[in-house]
Motif scaffolding. Structure first.
Motif, PDB file in Angstrom:
ATOM      1  N   TYR A  13      14.393  38.445  32.188  1.00 38.08           N
ATOM      2  CA  TYR A  13      15.814  38.119  32.186  1.00 38.08           C
ATOM      3  C   TYR A  13      16.201  37.497  30.854  1.00 38.08           C
ATOM      4  CZ  TYR A  13      20.177  35.727  33.408  1.00 38.08           C
ATOM      5  OH  TYR A  13      21.471  35.281  33.430  1.00 38.08           O
ATOM      6  N   LYS A  14      17.299  37.979  30.303  1.00 40.04           N
ATOM      7  CA  LYS A  14      17.803  37.427  29.054  1.00 40.04           C
ATOM      8  C   LYS A  14      19.324  37.297  29.180  1.00 40.04           C
ATOM      9  CE  LYS A  14      16.191  39.055  25.214  1.00 40.04           C
ATOM     10  NZ  LYS A  14      15.971  39.961  24.044  1.00 40.04           N
ATOM     11  N   LEU A  15      19.836  36.067  28.975  1.00 38.80           N
ATOM     12  CA  LEU A  15      21.277  35.815  29.002  1.00 38.80           C
ATOM     13  C   LEU A  15      21.832  35.993  27.595  1.00 38.80           C
ATOM     14  CD1 LEU A  15      23.869  34.869  30.426  1.00 38.80           C
ATOM     15  CD2 LEU A  15      23.166  32.506  29.937  1.00 38.80           C
ATOM     16  N   ILE A  16      22.774  36.925  27.440  1.00 39.92           N
ATOM     17  CA  ILE A  16      23.339  37.250  26.128  1.00 39.92           C
ATOM     18  C   ILE A  16      24.671  36.556  25.911  1.00 39.92           C
ATOM     19  CG2 ILE A  16      24.043  39.115  24.589  1.00 39.92           C
ATOM     20  CD1 ILE A  16      21.056  39.094  25.300  1.00 39.92           C
ATOM     21  N   PHE A  17      25.498  36.541  26.940  1.00 39.89           N
ATOM     22  CA  PHE A  17      26.854  35.993  26.805  1.00 39.89           C
ATOM     23  C   PHE A  17      27.260  35.396  28.142  1.00 39.89           C
ATOM     24  CE2 PHE A  17      31.417  36.474  27.559  1.00 39.89           C
ATOM     25  CZ  PHE A  17      31.976  35.924  26.414  1.00 39.89           C
ATOM     26  N   GLU A  18      28.016  34.279  28.067  1.00 38.07           N
ATOM     27  CA  GLU A  18      28.508  33.653  29.289  1.00 38.07           C
ATOM     28  C   GLU A  18      29.865  33.021  29.022  1.00 38.07           C
ATOM     29  OE1 GLU A  18      26.902  29.804  30.880  1.00 38.07           O
ATOM     30  OE2 GLU A  18      26.200  31.133  32.492  1.00 38.07           O
ATOM     31  N   LYS A  19      30.777  33.197  29.965  1.00 39.31           N
ATOM     32  CA  LYS A  19      32.113  32.623  29.847  1.00 39.31           C
ATOM     33  C   LYS A  19      32.557  32.114  31.211  1.00 39.31           C
ATOM     34  CE  LYS A  19      36.381  31.718  28.650  1.00 39.31           C
ATOM     35  NZ  LYS A  19      36.700  30.555  27.813  1.00 39.31           N
ATOM     36  N   GLU A  20      32.898  30.823  31.262  1.00 36.62           N
ATOM     37  CA  GLU A  20      33.427  30.241  32.489  1.00 36.62           C
ATOM     38  C   GLU A  20      34.948  30.360  32.485  1.00 36.62           C
ATOM     39  OE1 GLU A  20      33.376  25.977  34.931  1.00 36.62           O
ATOM     40  OE2 GLU A  20      32.479  26.140  32.938  1.00 36.62           O
ATOM     41  N   GLY A  21      35.567  30.228  33.655  1.00 37.43           N
ATOM     42  CA  GLY A  21      37.018  30.292  33.753  1.00 37.43           C
ATOM     43  C   GLY A  21      37.550  31.694  33.879  1.00 37.43           C
ATOM     44  N   VAL A  22      36.713  32.621  34.332  1.00 41.09           N
ATOM     45  CA  VAL A  22      37.146  33.996  34.589  1.00 41.09           C
ATOM     46  C   VAL A  22      37.322  34.126  36.098  1.00 41.09           C
ATOM     47  CG1 VAL A  22      36.599  36.436  34.339  1.00 41.09           C
ATOM     48  CG2 VAL A  22      35.906  34.811  32.566  1.00 41.09           C
ATOM     49  N   TYR A  23      38.520  34.478  36.528  1.00 41.28           N
ATOM     50  CA  TYR A  23      38.888  34.416  37.937  1.00 41.28           C
ATOM     51  C   TYR A  23      39.031  35.812  38.529  1.00 41.28           C
ATOM     52  CZ  TYR A  23      40.094  29.439  37.466  1.00 41.28           C
ATOM     53  OH  TYR A  23      40.056  28.084  37.255  1.00 41.28           O
ATOM     54  N   LEU A  24      38.753  35.887  39.824  1.00 45.67           N
ATOM     55  CA  LEU A  24      39.124  37.056  40.619  1.00 45.67           C
ATOM     56  C   LEU A  24      40.308  36.656  41.488  1.00 45.67           C
ATOM     57  CD1 LEU A  24      35.790  38.650  41.878  1.00 45.67           C
ATOM     58  CD2 LEU A  24      37.027  39.050  39.764  1.00 45.67           C
ATOM     59  N   SER A  31      49.036  29.751  53.540  1.00 45.09           N
ATOM     60  CA  SER A  31      50.042  28.693  53.429  1.00 45.09           C
ATOM     61  C   SER A  31      50.881  28.841  52.171  1.00 45.09           C
ATOM     62  CB  SER A  31      49.368  27.315  53.449  1.00 45.09           C
ATOM     63  OG  SER A  31      48.624  27.137  54.624  1.00 45.09           O
ATOM     64  N   ASN A  32      51.354  30.047  51.929  1.00 45.18           N
ATOM     65  CA  ASN A  32      52.202  30.322  50.761  1.00 45.18           C
ATOM     66  C   ASN A  32      51.472  30.084  49.450  1.00 45.18           C
ATOM     67  OD1 ASN A  32      54.375  31.086  52.271  1.00 45.18           O
ATOM     68  ND2 ASN A  32      55.327  29.062  52.244  1.00 45.18           N
ATOM     69  N   GLN A  33      50.151  30.157  49.421  1.00 48.50           N
ATOM     70  CA  GLN A  33      49.399  29.893  48.202  1.00 48.50           C
ATOM     71  C   GLN A  33      48.584  31.123  47.816  1.00 48.50           C
ATOM     72  OE1 GLN A  33      47.378  26.546  49.822  1.00 48.50           O
ATOM     73  NE2 GLN A  33      48.575  25.092  48.658  1.00 48.50           N
ATOM     74  N   ASP A  34      48.599  31.434  46.518  1.00 41.57           N
ATOM     75  CA  ASP A  34      47.787  32.524  46.012  1.00 41.57           C
ATOM     76  C   ASP A  34      46.379  32.014  45.787  1.00 41.57           C
ATOM     77  OD1 ASP A  34      50.436  33.827  43.915  1.00 41.57           O
ATOM     78  OD2 ASP A  34      49.997  34.083  46.048  1.00 41.57           O
ATOM     79  N   THR A  35      45.387  32.734  46.280  1.00 39.54           N
ATOM     80  CA  THR A  35      44.005  32.292  46.170  1.00 39.54           C
ATOM     81  C   THR A  35      43.314  33.034  45.042  1.00 39.54           C
ATOM     82  OG1 THR A  35      43.950  31.855  48.522  1.00 39.54           O
ATOM     83  CG2 THR A  35      41.843  32.008  47.402  1.00 39.54           C
ATOM     84  N   SER A  36      42.680  32.292  44.153  1.00 41.41           N
ATOM     85  CA  SER A  36      41.882  32.856  43.078  1.00 41.41           C
ATOM     86  C   SER A  36      40.506  32.226  43.136  1.00 41.41           C
ATOM     87  CB  SER A  36      42.523  32.587  41.720  1.00 41.41           C
ATOM     88  OG  SER A  36      43.792  33.200  41.655  1.00 41.41           O
ATOM     89  N   ILE A  37      39.512  32.973  42.724  1.00 42.36           N
ATOM     90  CA  ILE A  37      38.134  32.501  42.785  1.00 42.36           C
ATOM     91  C   ILE A  37      37.637  32.288  41.369  1.00 42.36           C
ATOM     92  CG2 ILE A  37      35.818  32.985  43.633  1.00 42.36           C
ATOM     93  CD1 ILE A  37      37.083  34.941  45.608  1.00 42.36           C
ATOM     94  N   PRO A  38      37.320  31.059  40.972  1.00 42.02           N
ATOM     95  CA  PRO A  38      36.802  30.813  39.627  1.00 42.02           C
ATOM     96  C   PRO A  38      35.341  31.221  39.533  1.00 42.02           C
ATOM     97  CG  PRO A  38      36.840  28.768  40.861  1.00 42.02           C
ATOM     98  CD  PRO A  38      37.435  29.811  41.770  1.00 42.02           C
ATOM     99  N   GLY A  39      34.954  31.699  38.363  1.00 41.85           N
ATOM    100  CA  GLY A  39      33.561  32.101  38.205  1.00 41.85           C
ATOM    101  C   GLY A  39      33.164  32.311  36.771  1.00 41.85           C
ATOM    102  N   PHE A  40      31.983  32.914  36.597  1.00 39.54           N
ATOM    103  CA  PHE A  40      31.406  33.197  35.295  1.00 39.54           C
ATOM    104  C   PHE A  40      31.358  34.699  35.079  1.00 39.54           C
ATOM    105  CE2 PHE A  40      29.659  29.109  36.445  1.00 39.54           C
ATOM    106  CZ  PHE A  40      29.573  28.403  35.259  1.00 39.54           C
ATOM    107  N   ILE A  41      31.624  35.136  33.852  1.00 39.85           N
ATOM    108  CA  ILE A  41      31.319  36.501  33.440  1.00 39.85           C
ATOM    109  C   ILE A  41      30.150  36.410  32.475  1.00 39.85           C
ATOM    110  CG2 ILE A  41      32.970  36.548  31.512  1.00 39.85           C
ATOM    111  CD1 ILE A  41      32.208  39.474  33.883  1.00 39.85           C
ATOM    112  N   ARG A  42      29.171  37.278  32.659  1.00 42.39           N
ATOM    113  CA  ARG A  42      27.965  37.219  31.836  1.00 42.39           C
ATOM    114  C   ARG A  42      27.556  38.615  31.403  1.00 42.39           C
ATOM    115  NH1 ARG A  42      26.641  33.781  36.320  1.00 42.39           N
ATOM    116  NH2 ARG A  42      26.428  31.585  35.719  1.00 42.39           N
ATOM    117  N   ILE A  43      26.945  38.686  30.243  1.00 44.41           N
ATOM    118  CA  ILE A  43      26.193  39.863  29.831  1.00 44.41           C
ATOM    119  C   ILE A  43      24.727  39.455  29.837  1.00 44.41           C
ATOM    120  CG2 ILE A  43      25.753  41.533  28.009  1.00 44.41           C
ATOM    121  CD1 ILE A  43      28.610  41.127  27.057  1.00 44.41           C
ATOM    122  N   VAL A  44      23.936  40.165  30.594  1.00 44.32           N
ATOM    123  CA  VAL A  44      22.514  39.822  30.723  1.00 44.32           C
ATOM    124  C   VAL A  44      21.678  41.061  30.479  1.00 44.32           C
ATOM    125  CG1 VAL A  44      23.068  38.013  32.413  1.00 44.32           C
ATOM    126  CG2 VAL A  44      22.411  40.287  33.211  1.00 44.32           C
TER     127      VAL A  44
END
Length: 628
Positions: A13-24, A31-44
């Motif tokens: 396993y080799k981690l090449i790139f990582e970025k936090e704050g990428v949402y789905l 309750s009238n709220q839009d739901t987003s899921i915070p996560g990581f995008i990575r190139i490995v």
């Protein structure tokens, strides 16, 4: 966590790139709220096979429930204090008078993780979300789209940069936002370098440097051979291979350049401002027609209007009176417009409380207007104190505008546009019709889709990228490249940034539509460039950049800002290789079918004195009149 390009090794396993704050954005609502899921995008790399992966924060061993974005007053929900949208909460949405949403169950975030080998990536489509945020839609070679990736804190450019180590993203000739993924083709690169004989470097070293750092290598020597070079990047079976002229320019989509060619700008001209327009009768013929409207506009652009003439000239600039109207015709126009105004005012005045209870839109507009009127320019004596008649006029004109344009109704910020008009005209009817003229210019800003605001932020980004690539790179590096902190500037034309007196001058300058309809974007560029030393020279991050920009309120010098904006316009106009997108923003685009001589012509903009820096040829500068 900032985005990072790194290599962390294990056996397989080799981690090449990582970025936090990428949402789905899952489209699940509660309750009238839009739901987003915070996560990581990575190139490995797993066992040497590169892959693009996304996983939620929970998978990183963190307690991170889905972020819930609260709506406006009365819609329920809690604001997540960790989310900083980059603008004031009051400006979070364009319209808050909406119907209730349906309730849909929220899906578990763990179901959304994915891993895609880069060899299976077929295409990437970029788009812009609200306030200029990027989101990407990936499609596999099997034709299956993956969940869109929303970059709330920037980083899409860095992801593409990291992807270029493994694949080539080639813009579709059919859709400028679609990029097709191809494996690297080093043989084509070697052939193009050897054929052009442009570099002393060994071919293998040069190709290696480009694959690992395409931006630095591009700026180093590729700018003169972009089309040939891009042809070499195309797969042999690509329809456009061997035909460089048919290749689309990748630098026309901000943030997704494969090859970025710097714009060579000459020195910035020195621009002077003029005196305010202080004569009016000299421009009228015996019957009252304005004989030279364009001359009047140029004088207003150059120096504004003296206060004693402001009310009269504003009514022409904002379309209350036609420039060709006579004295008698203007009297009749005033009579007709007065009757029409009060007919519309009676419509909402005659609605009973019982009727209004069954009209949620009108009730919502009234509530918003009453709230905003009570906090609009209360420092100004015309609107200060309790039971002020100026506040009552502000309320009545805005309510009547809802009758005039019920589809748009009232949107937050419109009270800011009306208050200077009411202050200058001191007249309910005239201020209303001046507001309708002003809204003809800016009503798209207030539409719920925010498409106009998104477009203006993209245009501002294109201008700044041509003017100051270093500042753009710095803002991108601090996740501020979307320029969302300029949202309020553009929405209400800098109303909260300058003093009330300065806004009167700035707006009348902008109403002339000189030297181009997008001069307000050049104002924004002028402000940003005036702050580049503070921004780049300090240890700023996303939050401190936002704080610094917000603290500029009431500290900006209008005249120097106007001089800077006009100088930017002239500087860009002198550039012979101005990107098409920038030409369109400036209103100087000439279709390619025109002759080369036509392409060198400048728009007919003449104003005050302009002094070019020493050594600058006058040949490339627009013709200028002397200051009156």
């Amino acid at each position: 966590m900032a985005d990072s390009t790194m290599e962390q090794n294990s056996d397989d396993y080799k981690l090449i790139f990582e970025k936090e704050g990428v949402y789905l954005h899952t489209n699940a609502k509660r309750s009238n709220q839009d739901t987003s899921i915070p996560g990581f995008i990575r190139i490995v790399e797993r066992a040497g096979v590169p892959a693009l992966e996304w996983s939620p924060l929970e998978d990183a061993g963190r307690s991170a429930p889905a972020v819930l974005y609260s709506k406006k007053d009365g819609e329920g929900g809690e604001e997540d204090t960790r989310f900083d949208p980059g603008y004031e909460p009051d400006w979070a949405v364009i319209s808050t008078v909406k119907k209730d949403r349906e309730h849909v169950a929220v899906r578990e975030s763990g179901q959304w993780s994915f891993s895609l080998p880069l060899s299976e990536l077929y295409s990437l489509r970029r788009a812009r979300f609200s306030l200029g945020r990027n989101f990407l839609v990936l499609t596999s070679r099997g034709g299956h789209p993956l969940p869109p990736l929303h970059f709330h804190r920037g980083g899409s450019r860095e992801l593409l940069h990291a992807l270029s180590r493994y694949i080539i993203l080639d813009q579709s000739p059919v859709d400028g936002r679609l990029f097709l993924a191809y494996p690297q083709n080093p043989d084509a690169l070697y052939q193009s370098f050897d054929k052009l004989h442009l570099f002393d470097d060994a071919g293998a070293d040069l190709v290696s440097r480009f694959i690992h750092d395409p931006y630095a290598t591009t700026f180093g020597g590729f700018s003169k051979v972009t089309n040939f070079f891009r042809d070499a990047l195309r797969p042999p079976d690509s329809p456009a291979a061997g035909n460089p002229s048919s290749a689309p320019h990748l630098d026309e989509e901000p943030g997704f350049e494969l090859i970025t060619c710097g714009v060579e700008l000459g020195p910035k001209p020195v621009v002077s401002r003029g005196r305010p327009l202080d004569q009016w009768e000299v421009f009228l013929d015996p019957e009252g027609r304005v004989q030279d409207p364009e001359r009047v506009k140029k004088l207003v652009f150059r120096g504004g209007i003296t206060p004693t003439l402001r009310k009269e000239v504003w009514k022409f600039l904002l379309g209350f009176y036609p420039w060709s109207s006579t004295h008698s015709e203007r009297e009749e126009i005033l009579r007709l417009k007065t009757d029409e105004y009060f007919r519309m005012k009676v419509q909402w005045k005659s609605v009973s409380e019982e009727q209004e209870m069954r009209n949620s839109l009108l009730r919502g507009y009234r509530n918003l207007i009453e709230r905003d009127v009570n906090r609009t320019d209360r420092h100004n004596t015309f609107f200060s104190g309790n039971d002020n008649p100026g506040l009552a006029l502000l309320h009545d004109v805005l309510m009547t505008y809802c009758m005039y344009n019920f589809d748009l109704g009232y949107v937050q910020g419109m009270s800011d546009l009306l208050s200077p008009l009411l202050f200058v005209t001191q007249n309910e009817v005239e201020s209303f019709w001046c507001l309708t003229g002003f809204m003809e210019m800016v009503h798209h800003n207030f539409e719920e889709s925010q498409e106009a605001m998104k477009q203006q932020l993209l245009q501002l980004s294109a201008l700044l990228k041509a003017l100051d690539p270093e500042l753009c790179d710095f803002l991108d590096s601090q996740d501020s490249g979307s320029l969302c902190f300029c949202f309020r500037w553009l929405l209400i034309w800098f109303k909260r940034e300058f003093s009330f007196e300065d806004i009167l001058i700035l707006w009348e300058v902008l109403w002339t539509r000189l030297p181009c309809a997008n001069f307000h974007l050049l104002i924004a560029c002028s402000i940003l460039q005036s702050q580049r030393g503070e921004l780049i020279g300090s240890d700023h991050d996303f939050n401190t950049i936002l704080k610094h920009i917000n603290e500029l309120t009431m500290k900006l010098d209008l005249q120097s800002t106007l001089r800077g904006a006009e100088a930017i316009y002239l500087q860009l106009l002198q550039c012979k290789d101005l990107p098409l997108r920038v030409q369109e923003v400036l209103g100087v685009y000439v279709p390619s079918s025109s002759s080369s001589d036509d392409n060198d012509e400048s728009p007919d903009f003449q104003g005050g004195d302009t002094q070019l820096p020493p050594g600058q040829s006058q040949a490339g500068a627009p013709t200028r009149d002397a200051t009156p």
